[in-house]
Design a protein around this motif. Structure first.
Motif, short mmCIF file in Angstrom:
data_model
loop_
_atom_site.label_atom_id
_atom_site.label_comp_id
_atom_site.label_asym_id
_atom_site.label_seq_id
_atom_site.Cartn_x
_atom_site.Cartn_y
_atom_site.Cartn_z
N ASN A 1 0.84 -1.19 0.00
CA ASN A 1 0.00 0.00 0.00
C ASN A 1 0.87 1.24 0.00
O ASN A 1 2.06 1.19 0.27
N LEU A 2 0.28 2.36 -0.26
CA LEU A 2 1.03 3.60 -0.43
C LEU A 2 1.74 4.02 0.85
O LEU A 2 2.89 4.47 0.82
N ALA A 3 1.10 3.89 1.99
CA ALA A 3 1.73 4.28 3.26
C ALA A 3 2.99 3.46 3.53
O ALA A 3 4.01 4.00 3.95
N GLU A 4 2.93 2.16 3.27
CA GLU A 4 4.10 1.30 3.46
C GLU A 4 5.21 1.65 2.48
O GLU A 4 6.38 1.64 2.83
N THR A 5 4.83 1.97 1.26
CA THR A 5 5.81 2.35 0.25
C THR A 5 6.54 3.62 0.67
O THR A 5 7.76 3.72 0.53
N VAL A 11 10.77 6.59 -4.32
CA VAL A 11 10.32 7.81 -4.97
C VAL A 11 8.94 7.56 -5.54
O VAL A 11 8.72 6.59 -6.27
N ILE A 12 8.01 8.41 -5.21
CA ILE A 12 6.65 8.31 -5.73
C ILE A 12 6.38 9.57 -6.55
O ILE A 12 6.48 10.67 -6.03
#
Length: 69
Positions: A1-5, A11-12
């Motif tokens: 998920n985005l929070a874990e990433t 880099v997002i």
């Protein structure tokens, strides 16, 4: 998920939903800008022939710059 990433310091990059390039094209362009010796595109085939052909074109784009794929 985005929070874990985000915790992993990846880099997002965010792009507007309405754009002139596919997400895969944007990713390959970023990869090319990093001057790698090889780019691997995963899950580049599927049931939509237009997507498959586009992804083959992206591999050619990288190959034209001397990047193996």
């Amino acid at each position: 998920n985005l929070a874990e990433t985000r915790k992993e310091n990846y880099v997002i990059m965010k792009h507007p939903p309405m754009k002139d390039a596919t997400d895969t094209e944007l990713a390959v362009d970023v990869a090319i800008s990093l001057h790698p010796c090889m780019i691997t595109v995963l899950a580049a085939t599927g049931s939509r022939m237009d997507h498959v052909l586009s992804n083959i074109g992206l591999l050619q784009k990288a190959a034209d710059k001397g990047i193996r794929n």
